[in-house]
Each structure stands twice: as C-alpha cells, then as structure tokens.
Motif scaffolding. Structure first.
Motif, short mmCIF file in Angstrom:
data_model
loop_
_atom_site.label_atom_id
_atom_site.label_comp_id
_atom_site.label_asym_id
_atom_site.label_seq_id
_atom_site.Cartn_x
_atom_site.Cartn_y
_atom_site.Cartn_z
N THR A 172 0.74 -1.29 0.03
CA THR A 172 -0.08 0.05 -0.08
C THR A 172 0.95 1.14 0.21
OG1 THR A 172 -1.83 -1.25 1.15
CG2 THR A 172 -1.67 1.23 1.28
N GLU A 173 1.82 1.51 0.84
CA GLU A 173 2.90 2.48 0.91
C GLU A 173 3.43 2.81 -0.48
OE1 GLU A 173 3.13 2.60 5.74
OE2 GLU A 173 5.08 2.27 4.70
N PHE A 174 4.07 1.57 -0.85
CA PHE A 174 4.53 1.59 -2.31
C PHE A 174 3.77 2.21 -3.10
CE2 PHE A 174 5.49 -0.52 -6.17
CZ PHE A 174 6.66 0.32 -6.62
N GLU A 194 13.44 10.44 -14.93
CA GLU A 194 12.63 11.43 -13.86
C GLU A 194 11.32 10.26 -13.43
OE1 GLU A 194 11.99 14.41 -16.52
OE2 GLU A 194 12.89 15.75 -15.07
N ILE A 195 11.02 9.26 -14.39
CA ILE A 195 9.92 8.54 -14.13
C ILE A 195 10.44 7.40 -13.42
CG2 ILE A 195 8.12 6.73 -15.25
CD1 ILE A 195 8.32 8.46 -17.77
N LEU A 196 11.44 7.00 -13.48
CA LEU A 196 12.03 5.90 -12.47
C LEU A 196 12.41 6.45 -11.27
CD1 LEU A 196 14.66 4.08 -15.20
CD2 LEU A 196 12.42 3.13 -14.34
N ALA A 197 12.81 7.63 -10.97
CA ALA A 197 13.02 8.29 -9.63
C ALA A 197 11.74 8.27 -8.82
CB ALA A 197 13.58 9.72 -10.02
N VAL A 198 10.62 8.57 -9.51
CA VAL A 198 9.52 8.75 -8.47
C VAL A 198 8.89 7.31 -8.00
CG1 VAL A 198 8.90 11.12 -9.34
CG2 VAL A 198 7.76 9.01 -10.46
N PRO A 231 10.00 5.46 -3.75
CA PRO A 231 9.17 4.65 -2.99
C PRO A 231 9.58 3.37 -2.74
CG PRO A 231 7.68 5.84 -4.45
CD PRO A 231 9.22 6.04 -4.78
N PHE A 232 10.17 2.52 -3.73
CA PHE A 232 10.53 1.13 -3.60
C PHE A 232 11.91 1.19 -2.44
CE2 PHE A 232 13.05 -2.33 -4.91
CZ PHE A 232 12.27 -3.31 -4.75
N VAL A 233 12.74 1.98 -2.79
CA VAL A 233 13.92 2.12 -1.71
C VAL A 233 13.44 2.38 -0.35
CG1 VAL A 233 16.09 2.96 -1.25
CG2 VAL A 233 15.60 2.73 -3.74
N ALA A 234 12.42 3.38 -0.45
CA ALA A 234 11.99 3.84 1.02
C ALA A 234 11.18 2.66 1.62
CB ALA A 234 10.80 4.92 0.85
#
Length: 498
Positions: free
Chosen positions: A46-48, A72-76, A80-83
């Motif tokens: 859910t958070e991702f 830029e798309i990969l960054a956003v 979240p994935f890394v977070a």
C-alpha cells in the motif's frame, strides 16, 4: 495470507480421536486468524503504490511545460521502493510498529526523508539544469510525510482492533514437556509484544516427565493428535522443545508435522550448542532454529492473490464466448444442469466445492468421485468426451479462483474419495497431504509434465505428488506464469484424459 478454517470432513477420523478438551479449544480458535505477515505485506504494498502515485501525479503537474525523461519517471517509482526497503530494515513494518505508530513514526519518516533527499542530491549532480523532477521533490517529500502520518494512524486503529479481537496473532503449540518446555513457556510469556499465543502442548510422553498441565497450558494430546488439532485451530507456528541432539526423535516429529502449512521452529533456549548468530531466528530475545517454513506467505501471498484475480478476470472475459457455447452444447446433448459441484481437498485439507461443466449423464453422476472415469466410460456424454480431453470442463473453476478457494496454478485439487487399487491416496503416498500446504490450482507443474487424467496405478499418484512438492519448493510468480503459459500447449497431449 488469511487462515481458512478447515472443514471437519477432512481428517475426520483423526479429529474424532482428539480429546474433548482439545476439540473445545480448537472450536474457540476456529474463527479466521489473519497472519501477521499478510498484514505487514499489505501495508508495504500500500505504501509503495500510494507514494508512487503521489510522485507520478506531482511530476505530471510539473511537466506541463517540459518533457519528461525516463530517469525522472524511474526516480518517482524507485524512491518509494527504496524507502519501503529502508523502513522495513529499521523494523517499521513489524506488527508492534504498526500498532504503536507514535513510537516508530520517526524511523518511518526518517526512511522516507533520507531516500527523497538522496534523490534530490543525485539530481543536482546528474542534471545540473532545472528539471521537472527537481521542482517536484520538495512537494514529494512533504506529501509523503503527510500521507505516512495519516496512513499509519489509520493502520494503527485497524491493527489494534484486530489484536483485541484475537484475530491478529500467531497461533502456536509447543511439542515437548519437562523443564525445557516450561522454560520456553515462561520465556514466551515474558515477550508480550511477540504476538505469539500458545494454544497448548503436545507430547508423546506422560507422567512426571510431561505433566497434563504446565503453567496454565494444558497438554492436549500426542504428536499424532497435533496434525488434526492444528488444522482445526488454524495453528501456524509449531515450536519443538526437544534437545538439538535428540536426532531420532526430532526426525519422527518432523515426519509427522511437515504436512502442515506452518512454520516449524526448534527452540534453542536451553541448548548448549552454539551456532553463528545468523543461524537463529528470534521471537523477542528467544532464539530458534528454523526447521521448516510455511510456503507462500506475507507479501508473496498477496502477489500471488493479485496474480490470480487479474488473470482469472481476464480469462473469464476472453473465454466467455467459449463458456457460453459449451453451456449450450451441454444442454442440447443431454438433460440436466450445465454445471455440477464436486467436493475436493483444498488448502490445509479444507474441503471445498469446485465447479465443473457437467460431462456425465445426470442420472449416472458421481459427485463423490467414488468410481474414476476410464477410457470409453459409458457414463460420459458425447460433448463430455471432448470437454474432458481438452480440459474445457475445468474452466468454470475460474469462479473458484475469484472466490479464493483455488489458485490459477498449484497442486490440482483431488476428490476426497480418490483412491487407487481400493486404497486412499494418502495411504498410497507417504506425506500425501503435504501438497495441501498451498492453495490448489486449476493447473500445475505435474499437469504440464504429463501427469493428468486417470490414476489407475500407484506410480501415477506418486509422481503427481513429487511434482506438486517440487512446485511448492520452487514457487515464484515467474514460475506460475511459465506454467500458465505452457498449459494450453501441453493440453494437446490427451492420452491420459478421458
């Protein structure tokens, strides 16, 4: 994944052998429990997804005057994935953390903030000119903070309610007795945040070595009784309190219990043997050696369920003309209903009703599958011969998949009365019920390797079970997709399907 309550139709003889006390305790525990791993996996997903959507929306607003690049798309999406990985590494997804967000919110917000700030720093080094991403990161950071604070408060309310209801817990039993088991019970009781509920003890010994009650927990039977109890009560953690060097007894216990969809842990609390720290898993500060793991749990179970729902829905839509045509031909060919229901074994020996197109004359129907269909069987209708050989008769089970009773891929669900040479299959194959540690499937690894259709000799069911157990060990979403794609190609081989 959620634990389903097995039907008393499975293992009925063994259930009858349980003591009245064991049956009463199992009845109190028969309400569906929710595995902690399922909850934590759902929160992570859910958070991702939510943070990725927030970032995509902000980036879309900022890019009205400038084109977007793949970086830029990969960054956003990547942030979240890394977070999520960072928050998980700091213990931010444990049930105790979800239930008490105030105590753990700083580590959650720190994980998110560190990742976004890292992306911002990288953007300055890699893209010296102003970009839509750079203008978005500040808002992305703040919006992520606000979402996580609000979401964690809502999650805490839900988790606390589930804990109060006794639904969010790990239901455990202890195998063993004596001083070792007593010390283990005391240690678990001293870990109130471990999320473990000890439901009783099982031991083959008696007398002073293994009393009928220990610190308020009753001894409910022998190890042989435990299998039936675990199925009834939804037990998902089996804790063995035996000396590590008692190899013969440990092997006997494992042989009896490995058929259950549960984690099996060997207590190392009083062991004099010492292994490397990474060899242990812990409940609080209690060390355990992992003997067996429940397959497909937590995030993996969620991913498999999403896979099932998406592809089953697509299958129903795409195949709807074929389903309608088959139904019409069945009605034209012979009187009777289009569908019939058959009792089969599901997950954890739960008895479920699977749907099939009717392929046998109604007055000769055999819903209990007491007599297997053989080559040239006169009970099979004309259209039934075709739909059985092509497996079209199985397509209504897409509805079972959407209802959560089946998976698209898994060990095929066998009829509860299935037998070969007048012997039930669980007597023919040692450890047969281990194939029920996962949800059964419409197709499986055994089927695409040619083990489908009539089972007229013991060797055929043994080979099926071998492939089913191999599937459980090898499971992955990619493996499921491979089996699903290979199924139509392998259906051309119909030599054993009648």
């Amino acid at each position: 994944m959620t634990a389903r309550t097995p039907s008393p139709l499975g293992d009925s003889d063994k259930e009858d052998a349980l003591s009245a006390e064991a049956r009463a305790i199992a009845a109190r525990l028969s309400g569906r429990a929710i595995a902690p791993g399922f909850v934590t996996g759902t929160v992570q997903a859910t958070e991702f997804i939510a943070l990725a959507l927030i970032g995509s929306f902000l980036l879309a607003l900022a890019s009205r005057s400038a084109p977007l690049g793949w970086s830029e798309i990969l960054a956003v999406i990547g942030a979240p994935f890394v977070a999520v990985i960072a928050i998980r590494a700091r213990g931010g997804y444990r049930v105790t953390a979800l239930a008490d967000p105030v105590a753990t919110l700083t580590r959650v917000l720190f994980g998110w903030g560190a990742v976004v700030i890292g992306v911002a720093a990288a953007s300055f080094f890699l893209a010296p000119t102003e970009t839509p991403l750079r203008g978005t990161l500040g808002l992305f950071l703040v919006a992520g903070f606000l979402f996580l604070i609000a979401e964690r408060a809502i999650i805490a309310t839900i988790v606390r309610a589930l804990i109060r209801q006794g639904r969010l817990e790990r239901r455990a039993v202890i195998i063993g007795g004596g001083a070792e088991a007593e010390a283990l019970v005391q240690a678990i009781a001293a870990e109130p945040k471990g999320g473990i509920r000890v439901c009783g003890l099982f031991d083959d010994r008696g007398g002073a070595r293994s009393p009928d009650e220990m610190l308020g927990y009753p001894k409910l039977g022998t190890v042989a009784d435990l299998v039936a109890f675990a199925r009834l009560a939804g037990i998902d953690l089996l804790i063995v309190s035996l000396p590590v060097n008692a190899e013969a007894r440990l092997l006997e216990v494992l042989k009896a219990l490995w058929v259950l969809p549960a984690d099996i842990r060997l207590s190392a609390l009083g062991s004099r043997l010492r292994f490397r720290p990474r060899a242990y898993s812990y409940i609080g500060s209690i060390p355990f050696l992992d003997l067996a793991d429940q397959p497909i749990t937590g995030w993996n179970a969620l991913a498999k369920r999403i896979f099932d729902v998406v592809f089953a829905t697509i299958g129903l839509v795409v195949l709807s003309p074929l389903l309608l045509l088959t139904a019409i031909l069945i009605k034209i060919d012979s009187p009777g209903p289009v569908l019939f229901r058959q009792k089969r074994y599901g997950f954890n020996n739960e008895v479920i009703e699977v749907l099939k197109f009717r392929s046998i004359y109604e007055h000769l129907s055999d819903p209990g599958a007491k007599v297997a269909v053989t080559r040239g069987d006169p009970r099979v209708t004309r259209i039934g011969r075709f739909i059985r050989r092509s497996s079209i008769d199985e397509l209504p089970q897409l509805v079972n998949v959407l209802r959560g009773e089946l998976s698209l891929v898994g060990p095929r669900p066998h009829a509860v009365n299935a037998h070969t040479d007048d012997a039930p299959w669980d007597d023919v194959v040692d450890g047969y019920f281990a194939r029920h540690k996962v949800k059964p499937g419409m197709t499986g690894w055994a089927q695409i390797n040619g083990w489908r259709g009539e089972v007229d000799v013991p060797e055929k069911i043994r080979r099926r079970v071998e492939y089913d157990l191999e599937y459980i060990d090898r499971w992955s979403i990619a493996f499921d997709l491979y089996i699903l794609l290979m199924t139509p190609l392998r259906l051309v081989r119909t030599e054993n399907a009648y």
